[in-house]
Motif scaffolding. Structure first.
Motif, PDB file in Angstrom:
ATOM      1  N   CYS A 130       0.463   5.065   0.316  1.00  0.00           N
ATOM      2  CA  CYS A 130      -0.604   6.000   0.713  1.00  0.00           C
ATOM      3  C   CYS A 130      -0.054   7.416   0.865  1.00  0.00           C
ATOM      4  CB  CYS A 130      -1.213   5.592   2.047  1.00  0.00           C
ATOM      5  SG  CYS A 130      -1.692   3.875   2.102  1.00  0.00           S
ATOM      6  N   ASP A 131      -0.914   8.374   0.556  1.00  0.00           N
ATOM      7  CA  ASP A 131      -0.566   9.765   0.840  1.00  0.00           C
ATOM      8  C   ASP A 131      -0.555   9.966   2.353  1.00  0.00           C
ATOM      9  OD1 ASP A 131      -0.239  10.432  -1.737  1.00  0.00           O
ATOM     10  OD2 ASP A 131      -2.097  11.593  -1.954  1.00  0.00           O
ATOM     11  N   TYR A 132       0.299  10.867   2.797  1.00  0.00           N
ATOM     12  CA  TYR A 132       0.492  11.066   4.240  1.00  0.00           C
ATOM     13  C   TYR A 132      -0.819  11.450   4.933  1.00  0.00           C
ATOM     14  CZ  TYR A 132       3.071  12.165   8.494  1.00  0.00           C
ATOM     15  OH  TYR A 132       3.542  12.153   9.772  1.00  0.00           O
ATOM     16  N   GLY A 133      -1.560  12.336   4.316  1.00  0.00           N
ATOM     17  CA  GLY A 133      -2.751  12.871   4.990  1.00  0.00           C
ATOM     18  C   GLY A 133      -4.002  12.042   4.798  1.00  0.00           C
ATOM     19  N   LEU A 134      -3.903  10.939   4.106  1.00  0.00           N
ATOM     20  CA  LEU A 134      -5.090  10.116   3.832  1.00  0.00           C
ATOM     21  C   LEU A 134      -5.723   9.629   5.130  1.00  0.00           C
ATOM     22  CD1 LEU A 134      -6.706   8.527   1.575  1.00  0.00           C
ATOM     23  CD2 LEU A 134      -5.177   6.623   2.079  1.00  0.00           C
ATOM     24  N   VAL A 175      -7.443   3.366   4.382  1.00  0.00           N
ATOM     25  CA  VAL A 175      -6.410   2.323   4.405  1.00  0.00           C
ATOM     26  C   VAL A 175      -7.040   1.003   4.843  1.00  0.00           C
ATOM     27  CG1 VAL A 175      -4.210   1.621   5.439  1.00  0.00           C
ATOM     28  CG2 VAL A 175      -4.627   4.001   4.903  1.00  0.00           C
ATOM     29  N   LEU A 186       0.845  -1.192   0.000  1.00  0.00           N
ATOM     30  CA  LEU A 186       0.000   0.000   0.000  1.00  0.00           C
ATOM     31  C   LEU A 186       0.882   1.244   0.000  1.00  0.00           C
ATOM     32  CD1 LEU A 186      -2.655  -1.013   2.684  1.00  0.00           C
ATOM     33  CD2 LEU A 186      -2.946  -1.032   0.221  1.00  0.00           C
ATOM     34  N   PHE A 200       3.005  -1.890   4.034  1.00  0.00           N
ATOM     35  CA  PHE A 200       3.009  -0.482   3.666  1.00  0.00           C
ATOM     36  C   PHE A 200       4.323  -0.155   2.980  1.00  0.00           C
ATOM     37  CE2 PHE A 200       0.016  -0.002   7.313  1.00  0.00           C
ATOM     38  CZ  PHE A 200      -1.001   0.643   6.634  1.00  0.00           C
ATOM     39  N   SER A 201       4.251   0.761   2.066  1.00  0.00           N
ATOM     40  CA  SER A 201       5.514   1.274   1.518  1.00  0.00           C
ATOM     41  C   SER A 201       6.119   2.188   2.585  1.00  0.00           C
ATOM     42  CB  SER A 201       5.242   2.044   0.245  1.00  0.00           C
ATOM     43  OG  SER A 201       4.525   3.199   0.568  1.00  0.00           O
ATOM     44  N   PRO A 202       7.425   2.442   2.535  1.00  0.00           N
ATOM     45  CA  PRO A 202       8.011   3.328   3.551  1.00  0.00           C
ATOM     46  C   PRO A 202       7.305   4.673   3.590  1.00  0.00           C
ATOM     47  CG  PRO A 202       9.716   2.293   2.241  1.00  0.00           C
ATOM     48  CD  PRO A 202       8.413   1.936   1.604  1.00  0.00           C
ATOM     49  N   PRO A 203       7.099   5.220   4.788  1.00  0.00           N
ATOM     50  CA  PRO A 203       6.343   6.470   4.891  1.00  0.00           C
ATOM     51  C   PRO A 203       7.047   7.640   4.203  1.00  0.00           C
ATOM     52  CG  PRO A 203       7.332   5.913   6.999  1.00  0.00           C
ATOM     53  CD  PRO A 203       7.582   4.751   6.099  1.00  0.00           C
TER      54      PRO A 203
END
Lengths: 149, 165
Positions: free
Chosen positions: B122-126, B131, B120, B157-160
């Motif tokens: 994901c955008d930070y603010g999602l 999720v 996954l 998760f992909s790395p933040p």
């Protein structure tokens, strides 16, 4: 003049049906009450999922980290910034012992929390040697409606 | 023999008031502490410490399905994109259908549902709910009897990414 004393019968209310009902209510509440809500927190509204199934009870007590809507972590009853979780976890592991690293970490994030904060939290836990992670969600009945507040 | 009728026996009255008091106190206690417990469950995610180094993956390793979740400024989902190609808008059922096709009917340790992986991004603010929606739709589906059928087992998760300022 002779005054006749009126003989007043003391009326007694029949309490039996009421007591029956009250006992039934008490029995009901005693059966459904759950005291083991240590893992829950009033600030956290969990996201819903239709495929999640209740977790089986295991002997090991997981590390439960809450993440509020504002992006702050709650661990062991204390609310801290996510960045401060590294210190909190390090202290916790120092106190509880190295085997704590083998315990699963349950992340109870608020449904409107930022995903990036969840990832930051996971990264911090990983840096402390924790490897098992689980994302907690609330079971949703199918066709209940999407994501109403 | 003369049998004495003890007609004058006094009726013993039980004092109900203290019991009722206590019972009501108990009832109030249980009502106040009563909470409807909604069942909760966990999604296990696969986050090994040794994060895979970026670059070319080994040949025998099946690349994960990359699910990109894009958010707008307020954290709402605006796009689901699989493998940087197919977009499903905000329709998670489309994502689930993709995963169902991907895993096929095979089961067993070497099947796609066991060995495959979803990553996954994901955008930070999602909002976190989206999720969980993505994890829900990638990890399982419900059959007619409302039983969960497992799809992809491994989800990571992909790395933040740092928050865009």
């Amino acid at each position: 003049m002779k005054i006749k004393k009126k003989q007043t019968d003391q009326t007694e209310a029949d309490l039996t049906p009421m007591i029956d009902m009250v006992f039934q209510l008490i029995a009901f509440f005693m059966l459904v009450i759950t005291f083991n809500d240590n893992e829950q927190h009033e600030k956290i509204v969990l996201p819903k999922s239709e495929t999640v199934r209740p977790t089986e009870k295991s002997d090991e007590v997981p590390l439960v980290i809450h993440l509020t809507k504002e992006g702050r972590a709650i661990f062991g009853g204390r609310e801290v910034e996510v960045d401060d979780m590294a210190n909190r976890l390090r202290n916790h592991i120092d106190v509880k012992g190295e085997e704590t690293r083998r315990l699963p970490v349950i992340i109870r994030g608020h449904r409107h929390a930022e995903t990036g904060k969840v990832q930051d939290l996971i990264k911090i836990c990983q840096d402390q040697g924790l490897e098992k992670f689980a994302l907690r969600a609330k079971a949703k009945v199918r066709n209940q409606g999407a994501t109403g507040d | 023999m003369k049998i004495r009728h003890n007609d004058n026996q006094e009726k013993i009255e039980l004092q109900m008031t203290p019991m009722i008091d206590i019972v009501f106190q108990l009832l109030i206690f249980f009502i106040m502490t009563f909470k409807i417990a909604v069942p909760e469950g966990d999604f296990n995610i696969n986050m090994p410490i040794s994060a895979p180094s970026e670059g070319v993956p080994p040949l025998d390793e099946v690349p994960p399905i990359r699910v990109r979740l894009t958010a707008n400024a307020s954290g709402e989902l605006i796009d689901i994109r699989v493998n940087d190609a197919t977009s499903y808008g905000t329709n998670f059922e489309g994502l689930r259908n993709f995963v169902i096709k991907y895993v096929g009917h095979e089961t067993g340790p070497s099947s796609a549902r066991e060995s495959g992986e979803v990553e996954l991004v994901c955008d930070y603010g999602l909002h976190y709910q989206h999720v969980i929606d993505a994890v829900t739709h990638c990890s399982g589906t419900l059959d007619e009897d409302n039983n969960t059928v497992q799809l992809m087992k491994k989800i990571k998760f992909s790395p933040p990414k740092k928050k865009a300022t």
